[in-house]
Write a protein that holds these residues in place. Structure first.
Motif, PDB file in Angstrom:
ATOM      1  N   ALA A 108     -23.200  -3.278  25.978  1.00  0.00           N
ATOM      2  CA  ALA A 108     -22.774  -2.145  26.809  1.00  0.00           C
ATOM      3  C   ALA A 108     -21.583  -1.427  26.184  1.00  0.00           C
ATOM      4  O   ALA A 108     -21.487  -0.191  26.235  1.00  0.00           O
ATOM      5  N   TYR A 109     -20.663  -2.193  25.565  1.00  0.00           N
ATOM      6  CA  TYR A 109     -19.494  -1.557  24.954  1.00  0.00           C
ATOM      7  C   TYR A 109     -19.826  -0.900  23.631  1.00  0.00           C
ATOM      8  O   TYR A 109     -19.016  -0.135  23.110  1.00  0.00           O
ATOM      9  N   TRP A 112     -23.069   2.766  26.355  1.00  0.00           N
ATOM     10  CA  TRP A 112     -22.534   3.766  27.277  1.00  0.00           C
ATOM     11  C   TRP A 112     -21.054   3.518  27.620  1.00  0.00           C
ATOM     12  O   TRP A 112     -20.396   4.417  28.131  1.00  0.00           O
ATOM     13  N   ARG A 113     -20.523   2.313  27.367  1.00  0.00           N
ATOM     14  CA  ARG A 113     -19.107   2.073  27.641  1.00  0.00           C
ATOM     15  C   ARG A 113     -18.261   2.167  26.380  1.00  0.00           C
ATOM     16  O   ARG A 113     -17.098   1.743  26.381  1.00  0.00           O
ATOM     17  N   ASP A 126     -16.315  -9.509  30.770  1.00  0.00           N
ATOM     18  CA  ASP A 126     -17.679  -9.772  30.323  1.00  0.00           C
ATOM     19  C   ASP A 126     -17.745 -10.913  29.319  1.00  0.00           C
ATOM     20  O   ASP A 126     -18.752 -11.640  29.278  1.00  0.00           O
TER      21      ASP A 126
END
Length: 527
Positions: A108-109, A112-113, A126
């Motif tokens: 995710a990083y 979109w993060r 996380d």
């Protein structure tokens, strides 16, 4: 997670102190962080630059290296998350852990993060905590509530630090370029970057970016981990829990001694209680004394023999003292506490004026008269205000209409007088300069002397000046003049001209005459 094994002084800190704690952890475990960082990121840097050379586009390799920063930031997070509990990993353990640790939330990083301003605060949730996606989402929301702004500011500051380090590396290269060649070097560099940049220049720029990332990213992750620890301390009261655990450990160490003391002091009391029970069974007349106590004592009342043992005692006095103790109003006393609480109701309470005293007809008339006078004064003041507004309407009314702005005084344009010099220098240079000075044209006079001095410079130093040469270029060329007196006089002439042309500081008449005399003696111009 065993918080009792923390190797840091855990307490509730401000967000700034928490970030300082994280950077202190990075400094403490610097060797365990930067060794695996270099061993892992340097091969990736080399492969990406080979890819850029093959594609003939080094921007792609630089962008990919920057985009992979969250994957690299797992290294400092892995080290300090274990070093904070007194278990600093080795370089080999850190490198082996990168294959299977922390990949659950890195996707995710890297997606979109990637541009999240609070990445340093939320990544530990996380990577270090368990749970499914919904639980981690709730944890991120809870932990990032009060520290989100500080984490975003941390990201902004660290990004500027990396950019400034890259610019400083480029500026450091030009510090070794001689001053005479600096302008040409800057022009050539700009043309090189804009047209056809060679591969070595791109690799050098990417190397500066990698060095800046290597220096700043571990501190960025450490400061975010400090914010993470501080938020968990605030929300879960880790400092209080650690204090209770340490208290339990101290009490557990004293448990055998406490048991021994209880056994020593409780044994005589148990023996006396057993003796009292035997005496109670043999002497039934003490039952009346127990029944004489107040009813509030009940079946749990203690007889004098149970209290004093077999020794003779004044039971009558004891009963009287016990009765007085139970009659004490402070024993089992109750009190009522009244608090005023505002009632949320729209209904106004009914007022009952029946209990108010009657002021009488005279006081009532006086009160009405005073109220009438006050109301009349207010109306008079309001009328006077309206009259004043009407009389001054021509001044304030245009402001409401939008056309009441004051017109600014138009300043006269500055008069500029162009310097008109002859194409060919006059034979009488000093005489022409004196004439211009007397006519009130000092800048023209100094410009003529400066231009003539440049001609002497070209003649005596045997150099060719480019068209439109600046004062700095002329000064550098004057270093080739053979005589030191010529060099000093030319530098003084340039200084007089620059003060007059750019600062508006003209020399006095005495200084101008001294300059004319010195030029006559050194350059041999006719007076």
């Amino acid at each position: 997670m065993r918080i009792d094994q923390l190797d840091v002084a855990l307490r509730a800190r401000s967000q700034w102190e928490a970030m300082e704690l994280g950077t202190a952890l990075v400094r403490r475990h610097a060797g365990a962080i930067w060794k695996p960082w270099v061993l892992l990121t340097l091969p990736v840097f080399a492969l990406l630059n080979l890819l850029g050379w093959w594609l003939d586009n080094f921007w792609v390799s630089s962008f990919i290296l920057w985009w992979l920063k969250p994957a690299f930031e797992r290294i400092p997070l892995y080290v300090i998350s274990r070093g904070a509990f007194g278990a600093e990993p080795t370089t080999g353990q850190t490198l082996r852990a990168q294959w299977n640790w922390g990949w659950r939330g890195v996707g995710a990083y890297l997606g979109w993060r990637r541009l999240s301003p609070a990445r340093s605060l939320l990544m530990p949730v996380d990577l270090l905590e368990g749970g499914d996606a919904s639980q981690r989402r709730g944890r991120r929301h809870a932990l990032g509530g009060a520290a989100y702004g500080h984490a975003a500011l941390l990201t902004w500051v660290c990004w500027h630090f990396e950019a400034m380090l890259q610019f400083a590396g480029v500026a450091l290269i030009f510090m070794f370029v001689p001053v005479e060649l600096l302008s040409e070097s800057l022009r050539a560099t700009w043309e090189l970057i804009g047209q056809d940049t060679p591969a070595w220049a791109w690799i050098g720029f990417n190397l500066l970016a990698w060095l800046a990332m290597t220096m700043i990213s571990p501190f960025y992750s450490g400061a975010g981990f400090g914010l993470y620890l501080n938020r968990r301390t605030q929300l879960e009261a880790w400092d209080v829990e650690i204090a209770f655990r340490r208290l339990r450990e101290r009490v557990a160490g004293l448990a055998p001694m406490l048991v021994l003391l209880l056994a020593v002091f409780a044994l005589p009391s148990l023996q006396a209680r057993a003796q009292d029970s035997a005496d109670t069974q043999n002497q039934g007349n003490h039952k009346d004394a127990a029944e004489a106590l107040p009813e509030s004592a009940g079946a749990a009342a203690i007889t004098p023999q149970q209290l004093f043992g077999a020794a003779p005692a004044d039971t009558a006095g004891f009963r009287q003292a016990a009765a007085r103790a139970y009659e004490d109003p402070q024993l089992g006393a109750k009190r009522s506490v009244t608090r005023w609480v505002r009632k949320a109701s729209d209904k106004k309470p009914d007022t009952d004026d029946s209990d108010k005293p009657d002021p009488g007809p005279i006081l009532g008339a006086i009160a009405k008269f005073a109220a009438l006078i006050g109301e009349s004064i207010l109306w008079i003041l309001l009328g006077a205000l309206l009259v004043a507004l009407a009389l001054t309407a021509r001044w304030w009314l245009p402001w409401f209409r939008g056309d009441g702005r004051r017109s600014r005084d138009v300043q006269a344009p500055a008069l500029q007088e162009a310097l008109q010099l002859p194409e060919v220098l006059p034979p009488d240079i000093l005489g022409s300069a004196r004439r211009l000075w007397r006519e009130g044209k000092p800048r023209h006079a100094l410009a003529l002397l400066y231009r003539a001095s440049v001609e002497v410079l070209v003649e005596r130093s045997n150099v060719v000046l480019p068209p439109g040469a600046t004062e700095a270029q002329c000064l550098r060329a004057s270093r080739k003049m053979p005589q030191e007196a010529d060099r000093n006089l030319f530098a003084r002439m340039v200084r007089f001209w620059q003060y007059a042309a750019y600062a508006g500081r003209l020399p006095s008449d005495e200084e101008f005459d001294a300059l004319i005399k010195e030029l006559h003696q050194q350059y041999g111009w006719p007076a």
